[in-house]
Scaffold this motif. Structure first.
Motif, PDB file in Angstrom:
ATOM      1  N   GLU A  45      60.202 -12.986  32.891  1.00 48.72           N
ATOM      2  CA  GLU A  45      61.164 -13.770  32.120  1.00 48.72           C
ATOM      3  C   GLU A  45      61.967 -12.818  31.260  1.00 48.72           C
ATOM      4  N   ALA A  46      63.249 -12.726  31.515  1.00 47.26           N
ATOM      5  CA  ALA A  46      64.083 -11.836  30.708  1.00 47.26           C
ATOM      6  C   ALA A  46      64.499 -12.563  29.434  1.00 47.26           C
ATOM      7  N   VAL A  47      64.179 -11.970  28.304  1.00 46.07           N
ATOM      8  CA  VAL A  47      64.591 -12.567  27.036  1.00 46.07           C
ATOM      9  C   VAL A  47      65.072 -11.472  26.089  1.00 46.07           C
ATOM     10  N   SER A  48      65.764 -11.911  25.059  1.00 43.92           N
ATOM     11  CA  SER A  48      66.031 -11.003  23.954  1.00 43.92           C
ATOM     12  C   SER A  48      65.527 -11.697  22.702  1.00 43.92           C
ATOM     13  N   ALA A  49      64.475 -11.129  22.142  1.00 43.48           N
ATOM     14  CA  ALA A  49      63.887 -11.757  20.948  1.00 43.48           C
ATOM     15  C   ALA A  49      64.868 -11.712  19.787  1.00 43.48           C
ATOM     16  N   THR A  50      65.747 -10.711  19.781  1.00 49.49           N
ATOM     17  CA  THR A  50      66.655 -10.601  18.632  1.00 49.49           C
ATOM     18  C   THR A  50      67.876 -11.512  18.774  1.00 49.49           C
ATOM     19  N   THR A  51      68.411 -11.670  20.007  1.00 49.03           N
ATOM     20  CA  THR A  51      69.589 -12.540  20.140  1.00 49.03           C
ATOM     21  C   THR A  51      69.201 -13.974  20.503  1.00 49.03           C
ATOM     22  N   GLY A  52      67.988 -14.162  21.018  1.00 48.55           N
ATOM     23  CA  GLY A  52      67.553 -15.513  21.384  1.00 48.55           C
ATOM     24  C   GLY A  52      67.855 -15.872  22.829  1.00 48.55           C
ATOM     25  N   VAL A  53      68.499 -14.964  23.557  1.00 46.19           N
ATOM     26  CA  VAL A  53      68.808 -15.249  24.969  1.00 46.19           C
ATOM     27  C   VAL A  53      67.508 -15.403  25.756  1.00 46.19           C
ATOM     28  N   GLY A  54      67.444 -16.441  26.582  1.00 47.84           N
ATOM     29  CA  GLY A  54      66.284 -16.625  27.457  1.00 47.84           C
ATOM     30  C   GLY A  54      65.099 -17.322  26.811  1.00 47.84           C
ATOM     31  N   LEU A  55      65.187 -17.608  25.505  1.00 44.92           N
ATOM     32  CA  LEU A  55      64.013 -18.196  24.841  1.00 44.92           C
ATOM     33  C   LEU A  55      63.746 -19.635  25.276  1.00 44.92           C
ATOM     34  N   ALA A  56      64.840 -20.402  25.483  1.00 43.61           N
ATOM     35  CA  ALA A  56      64.654 -21.803  25.889  1.00 43.61           C
ATOM     36  C   ALA A  56      63.980 -21.847  27.251  1.00 43.61           C
ATOM     37  N   ALA A  57      64.443 -20.961  28.168  1.00 42.30           N
ATOM     38  CA  ALA A  57      63.833 -20.917  29.503  1.00 42.30           C
ATOM     39  C   ALA A  57      62.373 -20.483  29.393  1.00 42.30           C
ATOM     40  N   LEU A  58      62.096 -19.545  28.494  1.00 38.61           N
ATOM     41  CA  LEU A  58      60.706 -19.087  28.324  1.00 38.61           C
ATOM     42  C   LEU A  58      59.827 -20.243  27.836  1.00 38.61           C
ATOM     43  N   ARG A  59      60.353 -21.017  26.891  1.00 42.68           N
ATOM     44  CA  ARG A  59      59.573 -22.166  26.388  1.00 42.68           C
ATOM     45  C   ARG A  59      59.245 -23.126  27.536  1.00 42.68           C
ATOM     46  N   ARG A  60      60.236 -23.369  28.391  1.00 40.82           N
ATOM     47  CA  ARG A  60      59.987 -24.273  29.522  1.00 40.82           C
ATOM     48  C   ARG A  60      58.923 -23.699  30.448  1.00 40.82           C
ATOM     49  N   ARG A  61      59.016 -22.392  30.703  1.00 36.20           N
ATOM     50  CA  ARG A  61      58.030 -21.755  31.588  1.00 36.20           C
ATOM     51  C   ARG A  61      56.632 -21.822  30.972  1.00 36.20           C
TER      52      ARG A  61
END
Ligand SMILES: Nc1nc2c(ncn2[C@@H]2O[C@H](COP(=O)(O)OP(=O)(O)OP(=O)(O)O)[C@@H](O)[C@H]2O)c(=O)[nH]1
Ligand SMILES: [Mg+2]
Length: 478
Positions: A376-392
């Motif tokens: 899961e590609a995310v950026s903890a600092t910008t928030g990109v990918g976090l919603a998808a991570l939560r779903r996963r």
């Protein structure tokens, strides 16, 4: 072991400062003790807010047995104290709830003062001078149970409601406090009582040649009860999920952004983030609501070989947290080439349920995953990918969005309903005509066992050590 004859006192509001703080008194002398503390003349009008002043020293003091001295949170007292000081220390609203229509079923007086710990402790100390005893954890609720105001399921629901983190958890606990589970268990119990009575009559008067319990009706009645316990149990996994929640550990090499991801998922800057590898030394936990489920997130120390004794302990704790979690978020830094430490962690966590998170996706990637597993590609600092991570995460944990409230949530209740269910299934087999129809006595024994188990849920048949265990979970003042 449990005494309900004396008068108990405790601060009922949480520790710390607040607009209002409540001191609760319960017991035979609650009204009398309260009157010694306040300047209001005469009796308190029941269920009526009375504005009055409270004194640090009671007007007429209670004499503890000679030589007894005691300490309440810094206010030490001995029975040789000279009590002349009747100075008022705060304005309070006193409310008197006469027995039996009170929270505990005893006489209760609640004093709402300003929420200053010093004032509240002073009121408690004065109440003790006036004859009350400091309450044990959960003792107010225990009294409500012992006085028959609530059953054990409802007492446990009080603790659950107070501890609830998600709205669904709170609603499920509130339902139980309102008696939904009490009614469900009560209905099964009443039907069992009826069946047992008829079977006993049949066993006691065999010479009548008349079966009080007709075999076909008997089997049908047991089947209905089995269906009911089965439906309670079918919801149990979801129920436990709502009440107990799950745990997720965030692990990985130092500096990959575990604490940043933890903070982003929590939505607050809880864990320290720096660019120094080895920042996190201890476990940091926070509870979040994921689709209605209470999830405990654990941030851990970066896993690496180190000589620093504090960090060694941190790494040890991280491994333990990893071992007991329901899911692991394995964090890798996508902007740096993977090294052996990363690869080791990837292979060491193979046996666990995990998601691989490639963090720092806001930077140019330094690697593409060379293994099968999806990352899961995310950026903890910008928030990109976090919603998808939560779903996963929700998918991996098999959490469906929880909307309706489960009837049964507490593992103690679930285990007992399972035992009742098994006893009913045995009774059904013994009663079944094609099972060779064993004597009614066998059926009777199994039904009686099912009933005994149900009585343990409601607390009608609860040993003292069980009660002590349940109520020790409460805080003082509940
Ligand atoms: N550009 C970028 N920097 C990040 C991201 N996440 C974390 N960082 C930075 O990476 C550094 C380390 O972040 P931490 O969250 O402290 O890393 P950690 O894995 O908890 O580190 P330890 O506690 O030492 O194991 C900090 O300087 C963060 O600002 C990200 O998504 N993008
Ligand atoms: Mg950290």
């Amino acid at each position: 072991m449990f005494s309900i004859t004396d008068t108990i006192v405790a601060i009922a509001t949480p520790p710390g400062r607040g607009g209002i703080g409540v001191v609760r008194l319960s017991g035979r002398d609650a009204h009398e003790v309260a009157r010694r503390l306040i300047t209001h003349e005469g009796a308190l009008e029941p269920r009526h807010a009375t504005f009055t002043l409270v004194r640090l020293k009671p007007a007429t003091t209670y004499e503890p047995p000679s030589g007894v001295s005691y300490v309440v949170a810094g206010f030490s007292r001995t029975n040789t104290d000279v009590r002349t000081d009747t100075e008022a220390i705060d304005q309070v609203v006193a409310t008197y709830f006469p027995a039996p229509a009170s929270y505990t079923g005893d006489d209760v007086v609640e004093l709402s003062a300003h929420g200053s710990p010093v004032v509240l402790r002073g009121i408690v100390a004065a109440a003790m001078d006036g004859g009350a005893r400091l309450a044990e954890p959960g003792e107010f609720t225990l009294r409500a149970f012992l006085n028959g105001r609530i059953d054990l399921m409802q007492a446990e629901a009080v603790a659950d409601l107070i501890d609830a983190v998600t709205p669904l958890q709170a609603r499920a606990a509130f339902d139980q406090l309102q008696g939904t589970l009490t009614r469900a268990i009560g209905e099964i119990d009443a039907a069992l009582f009826d069946l047992i009575a008829r079977l006993e009559a049949s066993v006691d008067f065999p010479e009548e040649g008349y079966h009080f319990a007709d075999p076909c009706t008997l089997v049908g009645s047991i089947d209905l009860l089995i269906a009911r316990t089965a439906s309670l149990l079918s919801d149990a996994r979801r129920g436990r999920l709502v009440r107990e929640g799950l745990q997720i550990a965030i692990v990985g090499k130092p500096n990959v952004g575990k604490s940043s991801l933890f903070n982003a998922l929590v939505g607050a800057s809880r864990a320290i983030v720096t660019d120094v590898p080895g920042t996190t030394r201890d476990l940091v936990t926070e509870v979040v609501d994921l689709d209605g489920v209470r999830v405990t997130l654990v941030d851990t120390a970066g896993l690496r070989a180190t000589r620093d004794i504090i960090e060694v302990e941190g790494v040890e704790r991280a491994r333990r947290a990893q071992g007991v979690s329901d899911l692991i978020l394995l964090v890798l830094d996508r902007s740096q080439p993977l090294d052996d430490v990363d690869r080791d962690i990837v292979s060491q966590t193979l046996e666990y349920k995990r998601l691989i998170v490639s963090n720092k996706a806001d930077r140019p990637p330094a690697w593409e995953s060379d293994w099968e597993e999806r990352t899961e590609a995310v950026s903890a600092t910008t928030g990109v990918g976090l919603a998808a991570l939560r779903r996963r995460i929700a998918e991996a944990l098999d959490i469906e969005p929880l909307t309706d409230r489960p009837e049964i949530t507490n593992v103690r209740h679930i285990a007992l309903v399972e035992r009742a269910h098994e006893a009913l299934v045995r009774a059904r087999a013994a009663a079944s005509p094609d099972g060779g129809r064993l004597s009614e006595e066998f059926v009777l024994a199994d039904l009686q066992q099912a009933r005994a188990v149900l009585e343990e849920i409601s607390g009608r048949r609860a040993p003292e050590d069980l009660l002590a265990h349940i109520f020790s979970r409460f805080c003082i003042g509940k």
